[in-house]
Design an enzyme around this catalytic site. Structure first.
Site, mmCIF file in Angstrom:
data_model
loop_
_atom_site.group_PDB
_atom_site.id
_atom_site.type_symbol
_atom_site.label_atom_id
_atom_site.label_comp_id
_atom_site.label_asym_id
_atom_site.label_seq_id
_atom_site.Cartn_x
_atom_site.Cartn_y
_atom_site.Cartn_z
ATOM 1 N N ASP A 29 0.847 -1.193 0.000
ATOM 2 C CA ASP A 29 0.000 0.000 0.000
ATOM 3 C C ASP A 29 0.884 1.245 0.000
ATOM 4 O OD1 ASP A 29 -3.229 0.496 0.885
ATOM 5 O OD2 ASP A 29 -1.846 2.194 1.095
ATOM 6 N N ILE A 30 0.493 2.216 -0.806
ATOM 7 C CA ILE A 30 1.270 3.447 -0.957
ATOM 8 C C ILE A 30 1.205 4.318 0.308
ATOM 9 C CG2 ILE A 30 -0.484 4.990 -1.915
ATOM 10 C CD1 ILE A 30 1.455 5.656 -4.168
ATOM 11 N N VAL A 95 -10.960 3.068 -3.603
ATOM 12 C CA VAL A 95 -10.595 2.621 -4.960
ATOM 13 C C VAL A 95 -11.630 1.591 -5.427
ATOM 14 C CG1 VAL A 95 -8.856 1.462 -6.364
ATOM 15 C CG2 VAL A 95 -8.130 3.026 -4.544
ATOM 16 N N HIS A 99 -10.556 -5.168 -3.552
ATOM 17 C CA HIS A 99 -9.233 -5.428 -2.969
ATOM 18 C C HIS A 99 -9.358 -5.814 -1.509
ATOM 19 C CE1 HIS A 99 -10.095 -1.110 -2.546
ATOM 20 N NE2 HIS A 99 -9.441 -1.167 -1.391
ATOM 21 N N HIS A 101 -7.116 -5.782 2.150
ATOM 22 C CA HIS A 101 -5.944 -5.249 2.850
ATOM 23 C C HIS A 101 -5.388 -6.328 3.778
ATOM 24 C CE1 HIS A 101 -6.903 -0.893 2.017
ATOM 25 N NE2 HIS A 101 -8.118 -1.386 1.932
HETATM 26 P P1 AMP Z 1 -9.823 1.446 0.237
HETATM 27 O O1 AMP Z 1 -10.029 2.622 1.110
HETATM 28 O O2 AMP Z 1 -10.215 0.140 0.853
HETATM 29 O O3 AMP Z 1 -10.394 1.646 -1.158
HETATM 30 O O4 AMP Z 1 -8.246 1.312 0.065
HETATM 31 C C1 AMP Z 1 -7.548 1.749 -1.056
HETATM 32 C C2 AMP Z 1 -6.093 1.627 -0.711
HETATM 33 O O5 AMP Z 1 -5.335 1.708 -1.886
HETATM 34 C C3 AMP Z 1 -5.591 2.725 0.236
HETATM 35 O O6 AMP Z 1 -5.040 2.131 1.411
HETATM 36 C C4 AMP Z 1 -4.535 3.455 -0.601
HETATM 37 O O7 AMP Z 1 -3.442 3.885 0.177
HETATM 38 C C5 AMP Z 1 -4.142 2.385 -1.597
HETATM 39 N N1 AMP Z 1 -3.608 2.899 -2.851
HETATM 40 C C6 AMP Z 1 -4.169 3.842 -3.645
HETATM 41 N N2 AMP Z 1 -3.393 4.042 -4.729
HETATM 42 C C7 AMP Z 1 -2.346 3.199 -4.625
HETATM 43 C C8 AMP Z 1 -1.192 2.932 -5.422
HETATM 44 N N3 AMP Z 1 -0.972 3.593 -6.566
HETATM 45 N N4 AMP Z 1 -0.309 2.011 -4.997
HETATM 46 C C9 AMP Z 1 -0.510 1.352 -3.836
HETATM 47 N N5 AMP Z 1 -1.581 1.539 -3.037
HETATM 48 C C10 AMP Z 1 -2.478 2.465 -3.419
#
Ligand code: AMP
Ligand code: ZN
Length: 113
Positions: A29-30, A95, A99, A101
């Site tokens: 995760d970024i 996003v 996905h 976590h």
């Molecule tokens: P959610 O709130 O469950 O949709 O989580 C989306 C996750 O994606 C968040 O923890 C972000 O930090 C992560 N995220 C968004 N863009 C990227 C990226 N380019 N690379 C890695 N993680 C990302």
């Protein structure tokens, strides 16, 4: 193709990929919320858990299996970890590509109680 996770799948957006197979990929995760914070996704664009069909549902088992393997590789199995799937805006999903976590490496009681 504007989905950020589809772009990661396609290699168009850089990420630290930790695992890949023909159906699932995982990357760091970024914006990590714990020392280990990995995002596990299906390659296929499924907008959320609510869009997962019964036929597609074995994907979740594969994602859990990948998470378990990565937990071991990250050394967090003994200390414990948490798998989270946020669904929809109210569920905290930012996003719109399904996905999971994988979070670990610290106490997580404060996040979800
Ligand atoms: P959610 O709130 O469950 O949709 O989580 C989306 C996750 O994606 C968040 O923890 C972000 O930090 C992560 N995220 C968004 N863009 C990227 C990226 N380019 N690379 C890695 N993680 C990302
Ligand atoms: Zn996508």
């Amino acid at each position: 193709m504007e989905c950020i996770f589809c772009q990661i799948v396609a290699g168009k957006v850089p990420s630290e990929i930790l695992y890949r197979d023909e159906e699932v990929i995982a990357f760091r995760d970024i914006n990590p919320q714990a020392p280990t914070h990995v995002v596990i996704i299906p390659r296929e664009h499924i907008p959320s858990l609510a869009h997962l069909s019964e036929v597609q549902s074995p994907l979740i088992g594969r994602m859990v299996n990948v998470a378990n393997q990565l937990a071991t590789r990250e050394g967090i199995t003994e200390g414990g970890y948490r798998l989270v799937i946020n669904c929809g805006e109210g569920g905290g999903q930012l996003v719109p590509h399904l996905h999971m976590h994988l979070l670990g490496g610290r106490k997580l009681y404060d996040i979800l109680g």
